[in-house]
Design a protein around this motif. Structure first.
Motif, mmCIF file in Angstrom:
data_model
loop_
_atom_site.group_PDB
_atom_site.id
_atom_site.type_symbol
_atom_site.label_atom_id
_atom_site.label_comp_id
_atom_site.label_asym_id
_atom_site.label_seq_id
_atom_site.Cartn_x
_atom_site.Cartn_y
_atom_site.Cartn_z
ATOM 1 N N LYS A 128 0.758 -0.944 0.362
ATOM 2 C CA LYS A 128 -0.285 0.051 -0.391
ATOM 3 C C LYS A 128 0.853 1.296 0.353
ATOM 4 N N ASN A 129 0.823 2.384 -1.146
ATOM 5 C CA ASN A 129 1.010 3.530 -0.914
ATOM 6 C C ASN A 129 0.557 4.716 -1.244
ATOM 7 N N LYS A 130 1.370 5.778 -1.033
ATOM 8 C CA LYS A 130 0.482 6.961 -1.114
ATOM 9 C C LYS A 130 -0.528 7.202 -3.262
ATOM 10 N N PRO A 131 -1.693 7.198 -2.821
ATOM 11 C CA PRO A 131 -2.352 7.364 -3.985
ATOM 12 C C PRO A 131 -1.757 8.536 -5.039
ATOM 13 N N HIS A 132 -1.571 7.999 -6.517
ATOM 14 C CA HIS A 132 -1.258 8.982 -7.002
ATOM 15 C C HIS A 132 -1.707 9.022 -8.592
ATOM 16 N N HIS A 133 -3.245 9.632 -8.070
ATOM 17 C CA HIS A 133 -4.342 10.139 -8.696
ATOM 18 C C HIS A 133 -4.378 11.293 -9.223
ATOM 19 N N PRO A 134 -3.899 12.577 -8.518
ATOM 20 C CA PRO A 134 -3.378 13.680 -8.829
ATOM 21 C C PRO A 134 -2.810 14.071 -10.762
ATOM 22 N N HIS A 135 -1.592 12.896 -10.696
ATOM 23 C CA HIS A 135 -0.445 13.411 -11.060
ATOM 24 C C HIS A 135 -0.336 12.787 -12.526
ATOM 25 N N LEU A 136 -2.494 11.432 -12.970
ATOM 26 C CA LEU A 136 -2.282 11.393 -13.487
ATOM 27 C C LEU A 136 -4.014 11.145 -14.508
ATOM 28 N N ALA A 137 -3.982 10.208 -15.598
ATOM 29 C CA ALA A 137 -4.284 10.489 -16.900
ATOM 30 C C ALA A 137 -5.971 9.288 -16.000
ATOM 31 N N GLY A 138 -5.294 8.391 -16.103
ATOM 32 C CA GLY A 138 -6.598 7.520 -15.243
ATOM 33 C C GLY A 138 -7.540 6.718 -14.887
ATOM 34 N N ASN A 139 -8.919 6.774 -15.355
ATOM 35 C CA ASN A 139 -9.791 6.275 -14.640
ATOM 36 C C ASN A 139 -9.807 5.130 -13.573
ATOM 37 N N ILE A 140 -9.143 4.888 -12.917
ATOM 38 C CA ILE A 140 -8.462 3.892 -12.030
ATOM 39 C C ILE A 140 -8.577 4.006 -10.400
ATOM 40 N N VAL A 141 -9.219 3.336 -9.742
ATOM 41 C CA VAL A 141 -9.574 3.471 -8.093
ATOM 42 C C VAL A 141 -8.105 3.046 -7.780
ATOM 43 N N ARG A 142 -7.872 2.773 -8.252
ATOM 44 C CA ARG A 142 -6.244 2.425 -6.889
ATOM 45 C C ARG A 142 -4.594 2.408 -7.648
ATOM 46 N N ALA A 143 -4.005 3.767 -7.867
ATOM 47 C CA ALA A 143 -3.222 4.418 -9.038
ATOM 48 C C ALA A 143 -2.402 4.462 -7.120
ATOM 49 N N GLU A 144 -0.521 4.035 -7.070
ATOM 50 C CA GLU A 144 -0.436 4.454 -6.872
ATOM 51 C C GLU A 144 1.208 4.667 -6.715
ATOM 52 N N SER A 145 1.577 5.980 -5.606
ATOM 53 C CA SER A 145 3.293 6.643 -5.929
ATOM 54 C C SER A 145 3.730 5.109 -5.968
ATOM 55 N N PHE A 146 5.168 5.597 -6.477
ATOM 56 C CA PHE A 146 6.028 3.822 -6.371
ATOM 57 C C PHE A 146 7.405 4.369 -6.104
ATOM 58 N N ARG A 147 7.877 5.826 -6.097
ATOM 59 C CA ARG A 147 9.118 6.280 -6.454
ATOM 60 C C ARG A 147 9.764 6.092 -4.845
ATOM 61 N N GLU A 148 9.466 5.311 -4.019
ATOM 62 C CA GLU A 148 11.091 4.727 -3.612
ATOM 63 C C GLU A 148 11.660 3.367 -3.612
ATOM 64 N N HIS A 149 11.247 3.334 -4.810
ATOM 65 C CA HIS A 149 11.319 1.856 -5.145
ATOM 66 C C HIS A 149 12.564 2.372 -6.344
ATOM 67 N N MET A 150 12.713 3.587 -7.231
ATOM 68 C CA MET A 150 13.188 4.101 -8.144
ATOM 69 C C MET A 150 14.953 3.603 -8.497
ATOM 70 N N PRO A 151 15.253 3.461 -6.788
ATOM 71 C CA PRO A 151 16.625 2.782 -6.793
ATOM 72 C C PRO A 151 16.570 1.512 -7.755
ATOM 73 N N ILE A 152 15.914 0.713 -7.236
ATOM 74 C CA ILE A 152 15.896 -0.701 -7.975
ATOM 75 C C ILE A 152 15.840 -0.763 -9.836
ATOM 76 N N PHE A 153 15.292 0.003 -10.163
ATOM 77 C CA PHE A 153 15.167 0.869 -11.542
ATOM 78 C C PHE A 153 15.888 0.924 -12.240
ATOM 79 N N GLN A 154 16.628 1.992 -11.263
ATOM 80 C CA GLN A 154 17.352 2.825 -12.550
ATOM 81 C C GLN A 154 18.589 2.128 -13.073
ATOM 82 N N GLU A 155 19.271 1.886 -13.092
ATOM 83 C CA GLU A 155 20.751 0.875 -13.860
ATOM 84 C C GLU A 155 20.050 0.513 -15.187
#
Length: 217
Positions: free
Chosen positions: A28-55
């Motif tokens: 469970k993460n912080k809702p990300h809806h204000p930044h997205l266009a999607g008509n989706i009930v559950r859309a959440e920030s995943f920013r804390e995991h960005m270092p895993i994907f950077q490389e």
């Protein structure tokens, strides 16, 4: 320089990275809806995991010649011209969509230089789902589809070409990387209470200035 239609890189996430992603994607993460266009009930920030994907994204983008030979030079030349600079690829935003049947993502584009979609879980086979979808008897069944709109090589051209893909359970672990300006949409799926899970984000490309021209950036 020759204009190039917006390229899309179709690649697989490394198995170790995909396994790690599956372990954390349902947190469970912080809702990300204000930044997205999607008509989706559950859309959440995943920013804390960005270092895993950077490389992964840094290396993958620079290994794809349509990006490095044409698209990235075009981006950088529109901003500034410097010699002897290196390119920095930086992941700056990441979120996860938990999409239920009937939910959808309308036509939109992203911020940044590149964006991506990682298909973590797709709870249907496209052939079976299309049999029960509302468009089953029509001549263009778009249930579950992802569409991209490519503009003509002349940027003043009003002509667009639509590219449609049909991701299903066989796409799990696959990643699409594309220019952030490329408009795209995601159609709803039907016939299952399970969740379609995708992870998306925006990647920025910058010059690492060693000797700025005239002392200015």
């Amino acid at each position: 320089m020759k204009e190039l239609d917006n390229p899309i890189l179709d690649t697989m996430l490394p198995p170790f990275l995909f396994e790690e992603l599956k372990k954390i994607v349902n947190e469970k993460n912080k809702p990300h809806h204000p930044h997205l266009a999607g008509n989706i009930v559950r859309a959440e920030s995943f920013r804390e995991h960005m270092p895993i994907f950077q490389e992964f994204f840094g290396k993958t983008i620079l290994m794809y010649s349509p990006f490095t030979n044409v698209y990235i030079p075009q981006l950088l030349q529109r901003r500034i011209r410097l010699e002897g600079d290196r390119i920095r690829i930086e992941l700056r935003d990441l979120w996860v969509n938990h999409m239920k049947q009937y939910e959808f993502n309308p036509l939109h584009h992203h911020e940044g230089c590149f964006s991506f979609i990682i298909f973590v879980k797709v709870p249907f086979k496209i052939e079976e789902m299309h049999k029960i979808a509302p468009g089953a008897k029509g001549n263009r069944n778009l249930a579950g589809a992802v569409t991209f709109l490519h503009q003509g090589s002349n940027k003043t051209d009003e002509f667009f070409t639509e590219e449609t893909i049909y991701p299903d359970e066989r796409w799990e672990g696959k990643c699409l990387i594309f220019p952030s300006t490329l408009h795209h949409s995601v159609y709803p799926f039907y016939g299952t209470e399970e969740t379609r899970i995708t992870v998306s984000g925006n990647v920025y490309v910058e010059l690492m200035h060693q000797q700025p021209l005239h002392g200015k950036i």
